[in-house]
Enzyme design. Sequence first.
Site, PDB file in Angstrom:
ATOM      1  CG  HIS A   1      24.435   4.149   9.914  1.00 12.55           C
ATOM      2  ND1 HIS A   1      24.949   4.140   8.636  1.00 12.55           N
ATOM      3  CD2 HIS A   1      23.146   4.537   9.796  1.00 12.55           C
ATOM      4  CE1 HIS A   1      24.011   4.506   7.788  1.00 12.55           C
ATOM      5  NE2 HIS A   1      22.903   4.748   8.467  1.00 12.55           N
TER       6      HIS A   1
ATOM      7  CB  THR B   1      13.932  -5.394  17.464  1.00 15.95           C
ATOM      8  OG1 THR B   1      13.289  -6.091  18.542  1.00 15.95           O
ATOM      9  CG2 THR B   1      13.492  -3.933  17.464  1.00 15.95           C
ATOM     10  CE  LYS B   2      15.580  -9.427  20.937  1.00 18.43           C
ATOM     11  NZ  LYS B   2      15.634  -9.795  22.300  1.00 18.43           N
TER      12      LYS B   2
ATOM     13  N   GLY C   1      -0.210  -1.299   9.198  1.00 17.29           N
ATOM     14  CA  GLY C   1       0.203   0.063   8.900  1.00 17.29           C
ATOM     15  C   GLY C   1       1.207   0.629   9.886  1.00 17.29           C
TER      16      GLY C   1
ATOM     17  CG  ASN D   1      -2.288   0.654   0.867  1.00 14.50           C
ATOM     18  OD1 ASN D   1      -2.312   1.699   0.233  1.00 14.50           O
ATOM     19  ND2 ASN D   1      -3.378   0.058   1.323  1.00 14.50           N
TER      20      ASN D   1
ATOM     21  NE  ARG E   1       8.299  -7.915  24.962  1.00 13.45           N
ATOM     22  CZ  ARG E   1       8.516  -6.628  25.199  1.00 13.45           C
ATOM     23  NH1 ARG E   1       7.617  -5.740  24.865  1.00 13.45           N
ATOM     24  NH2 ARG E   1       9.635  -6.242  25.782  1.00 13.45           N
TER      25      ARG E   1
END
Length: 194
Positions: free
Chosen positions: A113, A173-174, A150, A83, A188
Amino acid sequence: MTEREKMLAGELYDCGDHELLSQWHKAKNLVRDYNRTDSEDAAEKDRILSELLGGRGSNLWITAPFFVDYGNNIFFGNNCEVNMNCTFLDDNKIVIGDNALIAPNVQIYTAFHPANAKERFGEPKEDGSFEFCKTQTAPVIIGNNVWIGGGAIIMPGVTIGDNVVIGAGSVVTKDIPSDKVACGVPCRIIRNNN
């Protein structure tokens, strides 16, 4: 190794490399053209996506505007919808399986970075300016039958399994294994998706 080879291997590389900048500019021009193409001009959109993307299956729908870094590191399976207003920083591979639904404002990042500023920029030049910042990458892999809500952000190195729903506004993040519903910051697992 070339800077592109370093980039795809996840090693520190120089974003200001001539080959990488050439591909970056090409992708920015193609994306600009895609985003300006009349909505009903499916043939022109298809032509641009064929030149921009690394690979794709059938029935890909991307609603403009859409933003990428290089484009040629993005691979879609069949029957995928992206979308509006999504950003894919494809400094490494972004591989998306079949039947993916990606909601508005989703961001997929493969670049990161060094935390230390001297490692990021090196020493300043005599005029006080810096080189391009040093960057590393990790691929993002998204399985089949995945719905990303979204505003979600997918961080470098994440793998999302098959039949997963990522809730709106999540920061992933995992890795998320197959057959799960997950949400939150950080994202989670909240239940099975069977």
